[in-house]
Design a protein around this motif. Sequence first.
Motif, PDB file in Angstrom:
ATOM      1  N   SER A  86      -2.406  12.441   3.608  1.00  0.00           N
ATOM      2  CA  SER A  86      -2.073  10.575   3.943  1.00  0.00           C
ATOM      3  C   SER A  86      -2.723  10.111   4.408  1.00  0.00           C
ATOM      4  O   SER A  86      -4.095  10.723   5.558  1.00  0.00           O
ATOM      5  CB  SER A  86      -1.006  10.911   4.357  1.00  0.00           C
ATOM      6  OG  SER A  86      -0.222   9.494   4.781  1.00  0.00           O
TER       7      SER A  86
ATOM      8  N   ASP B 229       6.690  12.250  -0.205  1.00  0.00           N
ATOM      9  CA  ASP B 229       5.751  13.386  -1.203  1.00  0.00           C
ATOM     10  C   ASP B 229       4.743  14.049  -0.612  1.00  0.00           C
ATOM     11  O   ASP B 229       4.617  15.150  -0.306  1.00  0.00           O
ATOM     12  CB  ASP B 229       4.738  12.328  -2.479  1.00  0.00           C
ATOM     13  CG  ASP B 229       5.627  11.728  -3.503  1.00  0.00           C
ATOM     14  OD1 ASP B 229       7.076  12.206  -3.822  1.00  0.00           O
ATOM     15  OD2 ASP B 229       4.548  10.941  -4.245  1.00  0.00           O
TER      16      ASP B 229
ATOM     17  N   SER C 253      -2.498   4.282   8.050  1.00  0.00           N
ATOM     18  CA  SER C 253      -1.829   2.634   7.924  1.00  0.00           C
ATOM     19  C   SER C 253      -2.313   2.391   9.248  1.00  0.00           C
ATOM     20  O   SER C 253      -2.670   0.807   8.988  1.00  0.00           O
ATOM     21  CB  SER C 253      -0.429   2.272   7.690  1.00  0.00           C
ATOM     22  OG  SER C 253       0.095   2.372   8.561  1.00  0.00           O
TER      23      SER C 253
ATOM     24  N   GLY D 202       7.825   4.094  -2.395  1.00  0.00           N
ATOM     25  CA  GLY D 202       6.286   4.707  -3.334  1.00  0.00           C
ATOM     26  C   GLY D 202       6.178   4.315  -4.032  1.00  0.00           C
ATOM     27  O   GLY D 202       5.536   3.903  -5.512  1.00  0.00           O
ATOM     28  N   SER D 203       7.815   4.031  -5.129  1.00  0.00           N
ATOM     29  CA  SER D 203       7.776   3.974  -6.397  1.00  0.00           C
ATOM     30  C   SER D 203       8.108   2.521  -7.230  1.00  0.00           C
ATOM     31  O   SER D 203       7.446   2.589  -7.816  1.00  0.00           O
ATOM     32  CB  SER D 203       8.489   5.125  -7.492  1.00  0.00           C
ATOM     33  OG  SER D 203      10.285   4.450  -6.970  1.00  0.00           O
TER      34      SER D 203
ATOM     35  N   PRO E 154       0.659  -1.317   0.279  1.00  0.00           N
ATOM     36  CA  PRO E 154       0.052   0.326   0.172  1.00  0.00           C
ATOM     37  C   PRO E 154       0.685   1.412   0.227  1.00  0.00           C
ATOM     38  O   PRO E 154       1.866   0.907   0.273  1.00  0.00           O
ATOM     39  CB  PRO E 154      -0.557   0.101   1.524  1.00  0.00           C
ATOM     40  CG  PRO E 154      -0.465  -0.896   1.676  1.00  0.00           C
ATOM     41  CD  PRO E 154       0.174  -1.800   1.370  1.00  0.00           C
ATOM     42  N   ARG E 155       0.114   2.163  -0.530  1.00  0.00           N
ATOM     43  CA  ARG E 155       0.812   3.645  -0.283  1.00  0.00           C
ATOM     44  C   ARG E 155       1.619   4.479   1.136  1.00  0.00           C
ATOM     45  O   ARG E 155       0.630   4.086   1.791  1.00  0.00           O
ATOM     46  CB  ARG E 155       0.452   4.558  -0.577  1.00  0.00           C
ATOM     47  CG  ARG E 155       0.484   6.379  -1.018  1.00  0.00           C
ATOM     48  CD  ARG E 155       1.783   6.393  -1.598  1.00  0.00           C
ATOM     49  NE  ARG E 155       2.327   7.178  -1.835  1.00  0.00           N
ATOM     50  CZ  ARG E 155       1.791   8.706  -2.477  1.00  0.00           C
ATOM     51  NH1 ARG E 155       0.658   8.751  -2.953  1.00  0.00           N
ATOM     52  NH2 ARG E 155       2.634   9.464  -2.418  1.00  0.00           N
ATOM     53  N   ASP E 156       3.082   4.037   1.027  1.00  0.00           N
ATOM     54  CA  ASP E 156       3.416   4.479   2.563  1.00  0.00           C
ATOM     55  C   ASP E 156       2.722   6.175   2.890  1.00  0.00           C
ATOM     56  O   ASP E 156       2.838   6.723   2.236  1.00  0.00           O
ATOM     57  CB  ASP E 156       5.172   5.106   2.180  1.00  0.00           C
ATOM     58  CG  ASP E 156       5.641   5.292   3.795  1.00  0.00           C
ATOM     59  OD1 ASP E 156       4.927   5.830   4.706  1.00  0.00           O
ATOM     60  OD2 ASP E 156       7.255   4.987   3.511  1.00  0.00           O
TER      61      ASP E 156
ATOM     62  N   ASP F  45       5.385   8.918   2.873  1.00  0.00           N
ATOM     63  CA  ASP F  45       6.432   8.694   1.889  1.00  0.00           C
ATOM     64  C   ASP F  45       6.710  11.032   1.689  1.00  0.00           C
ATOM     65  O   ASP F  45       5.878  11.137   1.895  1.00  0.00           O
ATOM     66  CB  ASP F  45       5.183   8.395   0.785  1.00  0.00           C
ATOM     67  CG  ASP F  45       6.034   8.768  -0.639  1.00  0.00           C
ATOM     68  OD1 ASP F  45       6.156   9.365  -0.693  1.00  0.00           O
ATOM     69  OD2 ASP F  45       5.961   7.420  -1.240  1.00  0.00           O
TER      70      ASP F  45
ATOM     71  N   PRO G 223       4.591  -0.045   5.048  1.00  0.00           N
ATOM     72  CA  PRO G 223       4.469   0.406   3.897  1.00  0.00           C
ATOM     73  C   PRO G 223       5.244   0.512   2.972  1.00  0.00           C
ATOM     74  O   PRO G 223       5.063   0.811   1.809  1.00  0.00           O
ATOM     75  CB  PRO G 223       2.956   0.955   4.084  1.00  0.00           C
ATOM     76  CG  PRO G 223       3.753   2.095   4.934  1.00  0.00           C
ATOM     77  CD  PRO G 223       4.372   0.737   6.060  1.00  0.00           C
TER      78      PRO G 223
END
Length: 453
Positions: free
Chosen positions: A96, A60, A99, A330-331, A53-55, A58, A439
Motif C-alpha cells: 500500500s 484488498d 497517503s 475503493g470501488s 485516491p486509492r485508500d 482498503d 481516501p
Amino acid sequence: MRLSSSYGHPSPGAGEASGREDRPQRIGDSRRRRRRAPQASTPARALPFLSRPRDPGDWDFSPEWYGSQGGGFGRDDGVVVYRSGDVTVTGHPSSSSSSGGSGGGGGDGGGGASPSWRVLRFGEATRQSVSLVSSSSSSSSSSSSSSSSSLQLDPTCLAFEYTKTLVALSLALLPLPGGEGSRRARVCCVGVGGGSVPAALAALRPDADVSAFEVDERVVRSWPAMGLVGAGAGAPALPNLRLEWRCGAEAVAAVAASAPGSVDLLVVDAFDADDAVPPVFTDPSGSEFFRDAARALAPRGAALINLHCGPRPGPAAALAAMFSLGDAGGSGSAAPSSVAFDASKGKGREAVAVARAYAAALLDFSPSGAPAPAPASAFLVAARRQQNAIGVVARAGLLALRTEGEEIEDPAPAPPLVNAAALSAAASRGAAACAVALPFDVGSRANYGLLRL
C-alpha cells in the motif's frame, strides 16, 4: 524502562482501556428497516470516487497484515517487533502507498525505507489495531526499540471498517471550525489501543485537541512499535494529540469535576482482556461513568460508543468477508443501507440496550440543569464486514429531521427519526473541513446499517 504516564499537550480529558477489533465477517441483513436514499443524492454520492485516491487502508490489502494466527487468512504470521505477555505487535510487508507519509513499494515487515504494516494483537484471535508506518532508515525487525525509532505513522490509513465508521461519525458530529463563538473543539477518547481513531481525528482536525486514555500498561508500551509515539517515552505523532496512561472512568470523572460541559465529542472504545466492554461502561446502575459523561459533555456535544453486535466469526467466515461487501471507498459502489445486525437477540440486543442507556443518561442531563436542546438524536450505525455497531447520542443537531424521499419501516414510529441523508451530508461537510483529504467514502459509512433507538 517505565514509560511516562502522559504524552503530548497538557489539556485535561477522559478515557479508558483499548477497544478490541473482531475479525471481519459477512453481515446478515435484517428486514426490520429498509431505506431508500433520496434519488437526488445518488449521483452526487458516486462522483467523488472519480477523483479520490486509492485508500491505503482498503480491505484488498488485508491479507498482507491479517496474519495466519488462529487460522487467519493472512499470508504469514509476520515478524514480532513487540511482546508483553499475550500482547504483541507484528510487522508485515506492505504494498500500500501511504497517503500521509512516504509511499510505494513493499516493506520488510520491521522497518526499512518502504511502508510496512504494524498490527497490535491480543492472543491469536484479536487483531486490535492496524497502522501503516514508514521508516527512512534501515533497522532490525527483531527489536521494538530499534525498529520504531524512526517510524512515521500515516494517521489517515484506517484498515478496519469500524475505525472508518467512527471517524465518519466523528466528522459528522464535531463542530465545524470557524463557527460563531468558535473555540478549539475538544475530543476525548476512552480507550486507545493502537491509536487509529485518536490519531486520525488529530490529523484530520488540527483545530481540535484530542485526548486519549489507555489503562493497560502493556498496550501503552506498544505505542512506539505502532508508530504512535517516538521510541522510549517520545512525543505523540501529532502535536494536538495527548495520550495518557490512565483509567478512563477516572479521567472522565476529573473532567466532569474540573471542566463540566467542555467535551464536544466523547468516543468510548473500551474492551477488557476477554474482548468485552467492561461493565463500568455498559451498566448505568452500578457505575458513575454515565453520570460523569453527562456532566463532561458539552450542551451540543455528542458521544460515540463502540459495541459488539454479533458473535466472533470463525476463520471461514472471516475469509468469506473479504468478498462479501463492496468497499465504497475503493470501488465507488453505493453502500447498502439496510440494518446490518439483528437487534432482537444476542449481542445485537445488548448493543441496543447499552446505546439506549447512554441516550437516557446523556440526553436527560446538562451541566446547567436544563434539558438538552432539541432536536436530539440517538441511533446505532453498523460497521461493514464486522460485528461492530456504533451507538450515537447527539445532544443537538439536524439529524432528527425527516425529509421526503426516505422510506422507513419500523414498528416503533415514535419521533424523532434520524435523517440518513442529513447524516451523510454532515459527514461530508466535516470531511471537507479536514486538513487532509480522506481516501474513503465518509457519507455512506456514516449511515450504513442505521437503526433509530
